[in-house]
Design an enzyme around this catalytic site. Sequence first.
Site, PDB file in Angstrom:
ATOM      1  N   ASP A 108      10.536  14.332  12.765  1.00  0.00           N
ATOM      2  CA  ASP A 108      10.417  14.451  11.300  1.00  0.00           C
ATOM      3  C   ASP A 108       8.969  14.731  10.910  1.00  0.00           C
ATOM      4  OD1 ASP A 108      11.378  14.486   8.666  1.00  0.00           O
ATOM      5  OD2 ASP A 108      10.851  12.383   8.354  1.00  0.00           O
ATOM      6  N   ILE A 110       0.821  -1.209   0.000  1.00  0.00           N
ATOM      7  CA  ILE A 110       0.000   0.000   0.000  1.00  0.00           C
ATOM      8  C   ILE A 110       0.855   1.260   0.000  1.00  0.00           C
ATOM      9  CG2 ILE A 110      -2.041  -1.024   1.076  1.00  0.00           C
ATOM     10  CD1 ILE A 110      -1.016  -0.051   3.766  1.00  0.00           C
ATOM     11  N   LYS A 117       4.827  -3.317   8.014  1.00  0.00           N
ATOM     12  CA  LYS A 117       5.942  -2.516   7.497  1.00  0.00           C
ATOM     13  C   LYS A 117       7.208  -3.361   7.482  1.00  0.00           C
ATOM     14  CE  LYS A 117       7.886   2.144   8.074  1.00  0.00           C
ATOM     15  NZ  LYS A 117       7.744   3.414   8.833  1.00  0.00           N
ATOM     16  N   ASP A 176       5.038   7.220  10.973  1.00  0.00           N
ATOM     17  CA  ASP A 176       6.492   7.244  10.702  1.00  0.00           C
ATOM     18  C   ASP A 176       7.274   7.758  11.911  1.00  0.00           C
ATOM     19  OD1 ASP A 176       6.102   6.251   8.171  1.00  0.00           O
ATOM     20  OD2 ASP A 176       6.121   8.211   7.198  1.00  0.00           O
ATOM     21  N   GLU A 189      13.217   3.304   2.325  1.00  0.00           N
ATOM     22  CA  GLU A 189      13.562   2.563   3.532  1.00  0.00           C
ATOM     23  C   GLU A 189      12.688   1.340   3.787  1.00  0.00           C
ATOM     24  OE1 GLU A 189      16.178   3.568   4.908  1.00  0.00           O
ATOM     25  OE2 GLU A 189      16.385   5.603   4.136  1.00  0.00           O
TER      26      GLU A 189
END
Length: 282
Positions: free
Chosen positions: A205, A65, A87, A237, A70
Site C-alpha cells: 500500500d 498525533i 498505535k 503503515d 483504523e
Amino acid sequence: MVKKEGLLEVEKWLRKEERQLPKGKKRIKDYRDEKTELYVLDVPTLETLYKFSKKGIIKALGGPISSGKEAVIFHGIGAEEEELAIKMYKVSTSNFNVMLEYIIGDPRFEHIKRDRKSIVFTWARKELKNLKRAFDVGVRVPKPIACDKNVLIMEFIGKEGVAAPRLRDVPVEVLELDFDLEELFLRIISSMKIMYERGAMVHADLSEFNILMKGYAEREVAGVNVDKIEIEPVIIDMGQSLLLKHPNADTFFRRDVRNIVTFFNKLGLDCSVEEVMKKMTR
C-alpha cells in the site's frame, strides 16, 4: 509533546472503574470518560497500556498525533526518555473484512479466529512482524518495539511531539532544497527493492501518503540551518505488507511502483512503471 497526564492517570482511572458502586447508583462521567469516547481509549486498551508501563516500556502517554478510521497514534515517552509512537487499533470500527484479505494466505497467520477482535489483534502483530522484517534488512522504517492486543509501540518519527510530515505534504520547492528529485525517487525505489529482495516482502500500500520525511520536524523544533539536519524518507503503515509467498504479492508490488512513479511524474520527473519494474525484478 507529552503533557502531565501520564500513565499514573491511567492507573487511577482503572482503579476507579474496578470499584463496585452501591446498588441503584450510576457512575458519573468525568473528563476521562469523554477522552475515552473521543480517542477510543476503552478500559481493555488502557489495561494494555498499563501493562506496558509496568514493564517499563512506556513512561508517559501524551496526546494523539494522528487519527484514522483504523487506528489512533499517540505520542509517548519510553523508559530512556526516548520518544514513542503508540498505535492503538480501533476494535469497534476497523474494517476487519479488508484486514482479512491481507491476512489470508500469509503463512505466519494460518490459524486465527475470524471474529473482529481476533483479526484486529492479529493485524497489530502482523504490523510488528513486518516492521521488524523490514528494519532487520536495512529498510528505514520506524523501529518496532512491542505489541500486545490492539496496541503497537514503535519509534516516533519526529521531534518533541512534532510528527514528521508525509512526503505528500512537503511542497516540491522545499524538497528540492535537499534533494534532486531523481535522487529522492531512487532512494525510495531502493528501499522497495531491498524490502523485495532481502526481506522477501512487499509493502502492498505504498504511496506518498505513507512515507514520512524525517528531519523537517527536527529543523522546526531546533530552528537550525537546513544543512545541519539530514532529511530522509521513512516508510510507515505496514500492517497490510505481505510476504512474497502470498498469491497477490506481485500484483500489490506493481501497484506500489505505480503509485510512486505517478507521484514523481506529477512533480516533473520523467520515469515509467515498466522501466522501474525491470530494475526491481532483474
